[in-house]
Design a protein around this motif. Structure first.
Motif, PDB file in Angstrom:
ATOM      1  N   ASN A   1      48.710  41.088  28.891  1.00  0.00           N
ATOM      2  CA  ASN A   1      47.700  41.945  27.882  1.00  0.00           C
ATOM      3  C   ASN A   1      46.717  42.154  29.183  1.00  0.00           C
ATOM      4  OD1 ASN A   1      45.776  42.444  25.576  1.00  0.00           O
ATOM      5  ND2 ASN A   1      45.404  40.533  25.346  1.00  0.00           N
ATOM      6  N   PRO A   2      46.259  43.700  29.110  1.00  0.00           N
ATOM      7  CA  PRO A   2      46.404  45.108  28.400  1.00  0.00           C
ATOM      8  C   PRO A   2      47.545  46.133  28.712  1.00  0.00           C
ATOM      9  CG  PRO A   2      44.672  45.036  29.166  1.00  0.00           C
ATOM     10  CD  PRO A   2      44.951  44.115  29.844  1.00  0.00           C
TER      11      PRO A   2
ATOM     12  N   TYR B   1      47.069  31.683  36.860  1.00  0.00           N
ATOM     13  CA  TYR B   1      46.871  31.762  34.909  1.00  0.00           C
ATOM     14  C   TYR B   1      47.539  33.686  35.399  1.00  0.00           C
ATOM     15  CZ  TYR B   1      45.875  33.833  30.648  1.00  0.00           C
ATOM     16  OH  TYR B   1      45.844  34.522  29.513  1.00  0.00           O
ATOM     17  N   LEU B   2      48.637  33.351  33.988  1.00  0.00           N
ATOM     18  CA  LEU B   2      49.277  34.754  34.147  1.00  0.00           C
ATOM     19  C   LEU B   2      50.413  34.787  32.594  1.00  0.00           C
ATOM     20  CD1 LEU B   2      52.195  34.028  34.550  1.00  0.00           C
ATOM     21  CD2 LEU B   2      51.894  34.411  36.897  1.00  0.00           C
TER      22      LEU B   2
ATOM     23  N   PHE C   1      38.854  43.722  29.798  1.00  0.00           N
ATOM     24  CA  PHE C   1      39.791  43.426  30.789  1.00  0.00           C
ATOM     25  C   PHE C   1      39.503  42.856  31.577  1.00  0.00           C
ATOM     26  CE2 PHE C   1      40.576  45.254  26.194  1.00  0.00           C
ATOM     27  CZ  PHE C   1      42.011  44.350  26.087  1.00  0.00           C
ATOM     28  N   HIS C   2      38.622  43.740  32.571  1.00  0.00           N
ATOM     29  CA  HIS C   2      38.294  43.550  34.133  1.00  0.00           C
ATOM     30  C   HIS C   2      38.144  41.824  34.327  1.00  0.00           C
ATOM     31  CE1 HIS C   2      39.808  47.228  35.258  1.00  0.00           C
ATOM     32  NE2 HIS C   2      39.095  48.140  33.793  1.00  0.00           N
ATOM     33  N   LEU C   3      38.358  41.063  34.979  1.00  0.00           N
ATOM     34  CA  LEU C   3      37.623  40.027  35.925  1.00  0.00           C
ATOM     35  C   LEU C   3      36.692  40.364  36.873  1.00  0.00           C
ATOM     36  CD1 LEU C   3      40.929  37.735  36.100  1.00  0.00           C
ATOM     37  CD2 LEU C   3      39.465  38.443  33.857  1.00  0.00           C
ATOM     38  N   VAL C   4      37.259  41.242  37.693  1.00  0.00           N
ATOM     39  CA  VAL C   4      36.028  41.702  38.319  1.00  0.00           C
ATOM     40  C   VAL C   4      34.745  42.302  37.694  1.00  0.00           C
ATOM     41  CG1 VAL C   4      35.367  43.253  40.078  1.00  0.00           C
ATOM     42  CG2 VAL C   4      37.579  42.923  39.810  1.00  0.00           C
ATOM     43  N   PRO C   5      33.720  41.970  37.562  1.00  0.00           N
ATOM     44  CA  PRO C   5      32.252  42.203  37.171  1.00  0.00           C
ATOM     45  C   PRO C   5      31.727  44.099  37.453  1.00  0.00           C
ATOM     46  CG  PRO C   5      31.904  39.936  38.275  1.00  0.00           C
ATOM     47  CD  PRO C   5      33.176  40.447  38.654  1.00  0.00           C
ATOM     48  N   GLY C   6      31.252  44.374  35.921  1.00  0.00           N
ATOM     49  CA  GLY C   6      30.632  45.711  36.947  1.00  0.00           C
ATOM     50  C   GLY C   6      32.041  46.760  36.818  1.00  0.00           C
ATOM     51  N   ARG C   7      33.587  46.777  36.613  1.00  0.00           N
ATOM     52  CA  ARG C   7      34.539  47.706  37.054  1.00  0.00           C
ATOM     53  C   ARG C   7      34.024  48.087  35.385  1.00  0.00           C
ATOM     54  NH1 ARG C   7      38.808  47.124  39.508  1.00  0.00           N
ATOM     55  NH2 ARG C   7      37.993  46.030  41.237  1.00  0.00           N
ATOM     56  N   GLN C   8      34.148  49.747  35.788  1.00  0.00           N
ATOM     57  CA  GLN C   8      33.725  50.180  34.446  1.00  0.00           C
ATOM     58  C   GLN C   8      35.813  50.650  34.425  1.00  0.00           C
ATOM     59  OE1 GLN C   8      31.401  51.973  32.194  1.00  0.00           O
ATOM     60  NE2 GLN C   8      30.605  49.992  34.109  1.00  0.00           N
TER      61      GLN C   8
ATOM     62  N   GLU D   1      45.696  37.551  37.371  1.00  0.00           N
ATOM     63  CA  GLU D   1      45.433  39.384  37.208  1.00  0.00           C
ATOM     64  C   GLU D   1      44.106  39.855  37.385  1.00  0.00           C
ATOM     65  OE1 GLU D   1      50.051  39.318  35.245  1.00  0.00           O
ATOM     66  OE2 GLU D   1      48.698  38.204  34.786  1.00  0.00           O
ATOM     67  N   GLU D   2      43.940  40.806  37.811  1.00  0.00           N
ATOM     68  CA  GLU D   2      42.583  40.991  37.785  1.00  0.00           C
ATOM     69  C   GLU D   2      42.615  42.271  35.860  1.00  0.00           C
ATOM     70  OE1 GLU D   2      41.990  44.148  41.243  1.00  0.00           O
ATOM     71  OE2 GLU D   2      43.672  45.507  40.470  1.00  0.00           O
ATOM     72  N   VAL D   3      43.107  42.580  36.308  1.00  0.00           N
ATOM     73  CA  VAL D   3      43.207  43.564  34.562  1.00  0.00           C
ATOM     74  C   VAL D   3      43.906  42.061  33.865  1.00  0.00           C
ATOM     75  CG1 VAL D   3      43.543  44.888  32.908  1.00  0.00           C
ATOM     76  CG2 VAL D   3      43.057  45.731  35.190  1.00  0.00           C
ATOM     77  N   ASN D   4      43.343  41.317  32.360  1.00  0.00           N
ATOM     78  CA  ASN D   4      43.452  40.178  31.953  1.00  0.00           C
ATOM     79  C   ASN D   4      43.456  39.768  30.083  1.00  0.00           C
ATOM     80  OD1 ASN D   4      44.758  37.601  31.446  1.00  0.00           O
ATOM     81  ND2 ASN D   4      45.453  37.925  33.864  1.00  0.00           N
ATOM     82  N   TYR D   5      43.798  38.812  30.109  1.00  0.00           N
ATOM     83  CA  TYR D   5      43.309  38.204  28.774  1.00  0.00           C
ATOM     84  C   TYR D   5      41.339  38.977  28.366  1.00  0.00           C
ATOM     85  CZ  TYR D   5      42.553  34.770  25.347  1.00  0.00           C
ATOM     86  OH  TYR D   5      42.657  34.126  23.744  1.00  0.00           O
ATOM     87  N   ALA D   6      40.871  39.169  27.287  1.00  0.00           N
ATOM     88  CA  ALA D   6      39.568  39.300  27.262  1.00  0.00           C
ATOM     89  C   ALA D   6      38.728  38.097  27.186  1.00  0.00           C
ATOM     90  CB  ALA D   6      38.991  40.461  25.812  1.00  0.00           C
ATOM     91  N   LEU D   7      39.321  37.509  26.417  1.00  0.00           N
ATOM     92  CA  LEU D   7      38.380  35.896  26.893  1.00  0.00           C
ATOM     93  C   LEU D   7      37.996  34.895  27.882  1.00  0.00           C
ATOM     94  CD1 LEU D   7      39.229  35.140  23.527  1.00  0.00           C
ATOM     95  CD2 LEU D   7      37.110  36.132  23.651  1.00  0.00           C
ATOM     96  N   LEU D   8      39.158  35.521  28.891  1.00  0.00           N
ATOM     97  CA  LEU D   8      39.553  34.996  30.184  1.00  0.00           C
ATOM     98  C   LEU D   8      38.219  34.278  30.640  1.00  0.00           C
ATOM     99  CD1 LEU D   8      42.099  33.586  31.149  1.00  0.00           C
ATOM    100  CD2 LEU D   8      42.418  35.144  32.537  1.00  0.00           C
TER     101      LEU D   8
END
Length: 462
Positions: free
Chosen positions: A241-242, A234-235, A415-422, A188-195
């Motif tokens: 979260n979050p 992975y989900l 939490f964003h898996l897309v780099p640079g996403r604000q 998921e594109e918004v996800n666990y911070a350590l992922l």
């Protein structure tokens, strides 16, 4: 010789009652260091118990470090070894209100902890806990874990259950075992911070999948799997979260259909499921056991320091995971497992779990009260909230300003898996503060800052 006649709690085995009386009177000062206890035969006569009962009681007290016995001289109260007390947490020392960790609130009592520790002390095989556990965990701990999984609706044989030192290390081990470097994994594109770092360390390429209010979108999953040839997903389906979303049964069924059509292996991180006492949709492991690794732990529901992770494997995948459990050194520490086993087998865990849920519910109600005029997601039973910030705040700038106010929150960009996403969201967790009034104060400081304007960044010059 000290003239000492203990007052016994005769509702428990008498040898334990005598040992507990020694402990109580040492702590209370009635028995001082170096005091010689009555001879065993004499104390047995005074108390109207057998000599064997007193002998066993003195041995129990000696094992607890209370007594020292010398042949021909009797039993003496041992001088306590001088040692520094267990230190407070760093946040307690620094006066920080920590709302950044999604953990269980501190509800375990000293009595519950002591009961588990005493059970370990009385076990004749306790020294085995100082040895390495088998890679898959001790048999008793695997049986305990299988029993715990039943609370999630999972019926699984012990042979498919592995014990790890926490859910995160369990996830890392699964990734190492099933995926080759350079492969792709969807999430998921918004996800666990350590992922992102976890996938990077496993040398996997991350494929973010679009989401809606019910979680991962099946059509987006199908398209990504077709285009990238990714074999893994992975989900976090329950209290995601979050975002705090719990995926519906219909959405889970649709994802399973895509996974079967595209031969995708699912890694189901279900660490928050038992925080919610309501009936939930079946786990992915229950819906598709042939292709699902179910990862969970006890720390989110009971206590964060209880590093007991649980992995349920698809049938036939035990050997490869056992190999990597050994090479990754991810096996569980035996003592933590024994604490957990005592609580689960005695069902003391039900009371702990209920208190944790109730405390989180109370703190969640406080959050909703404080932020009733704000936009946020905080589903029923969620241990955290996904709070939207007003313009012109950004999540990173806000989190930095909160840190300066001695309150920790996690910025949405983490939490964003897309780099640079604000992001204009922050995650606010409920379980970290030691007391509920500290959590409320943290919420109020957040609200106060949200109602103010960001300070301009500038460097003064002469």
């Amino acid at each position: 010789m000290t003239i000492w006649t203990p007052v016994l709690d005769r509702s428990k085995p008498l040898y334990l009652a005598i040992a507990d009386a020694i402990a109580r009177d040492v702590e209370g000062g009635t028995l001082s260091q170096g005091a010689r206890l009555p001879p065993q035969r004499e104390l047995a006569w005074k108390l109207g118990v057998t000599l064997g009962t007193v002998t066993r009681a003195y041995k129990e007290a000696e094992e607890r470090g209370l007594l020292a016995g010398e042949v021909g001289r009797g039993s003496y109260i041992r001088r306590p070894r001088e040692r520094a007390p267990i230190p407070p947490t760093q946040t307690e020392q620094d006066g920080i209100i920590d709302l950044s960790h999604a953990i269980a609130p501190p509800v375990v009592t000293a009595e519950e902890f002591d009961a588990a520790m005493l059970a370990v002390m009385r076990d004749p095989n306790k020294l085995n806990l100082l040895d390495y556990a088998p890679p898959e965990g001790f048999p008793q701990h695997r049986a305990m874990a299988a029993d715990w999984l039943k609370r999630s609706g999972i019926e699984v044989s012990d042979q498919h259950v592995f014990i790890s030192a926490g859910a995160h290390l369990g996830l890392v081990t699964v990734l190492q075992a099933i995926a080759a470097p350079g492969e792709s994994i969807m999430a998921e594109e918004v996800n666990y911070a350590l992922l992102p770092r976890t996938f990077e360390n496993a040398m996997l390429n991350t494929v973010p999948i679009a989401m809606d209010d019910d979680g991962l979108i099946p059509e987006a999953l199908d398209k990504a799997a077709r285009e990238t040839k990714a074999r893994f997903l992975y989900l976090v389906p329950s209290l995601q979260n979050p975002t705090t979303n719990t995926m519906s049964r219909r959405r889970r069924d649709a994802i399973v259909s895509v996974a079967r059509a595209r031969d995708i292996t699912i890694i189901e991180d279900d660490i928050f499921r038992l925080v919610d006492e309501r009936m939930q949709p079946p786990t992915f492991y229950a819906l598709a056991p042939e292709r699902t690794y179910h990862v969970t732990s006890l720390s989110k529901a009971l206590a964060p320091g209880l590093r007991v992770g649980i992995i349920a494997t698809p049938p036939g995948q035990e050997r490869i995971l056992r190999t990597f459990m050994r090479s990754m050194a991810s096996r569980n520490v035996g003592l933590s497992g024994e604490l957990a086993r005592f609580w689960i087998e005695s069902d003391m865990v039900s009371a702990i779990l209920t208190r944790a849920r109730n405390e989180l519910a109370a703190r969640r109600a406080t959050f909703i009260e404080v932020f009733k005029d704000s936009n946020f997601r905080c589903e029923v039973a969620a241990p955290f909230a996904w709070l939207e910030l007003p313009q012109p705040w950004t999540s990173g700038r806000f989190a930095g300003a909160m840190a300066a106010r001695q309150v920790r929150v996690t910025p949405g960009t983490s939490f964003h898996l897309v780099p640079g996403r604000q992001s204009r969201h922050i995650r606010v967790c409920f379980g970290g503060p030691k007391a509920s009034h500290q959590a409320r104060r943290g919420f109020e400081i957040i609200r106060e800052l949200m109602n103010s304007e960001p300070e301009e960044d500038f460097t003064p010059v002469a």
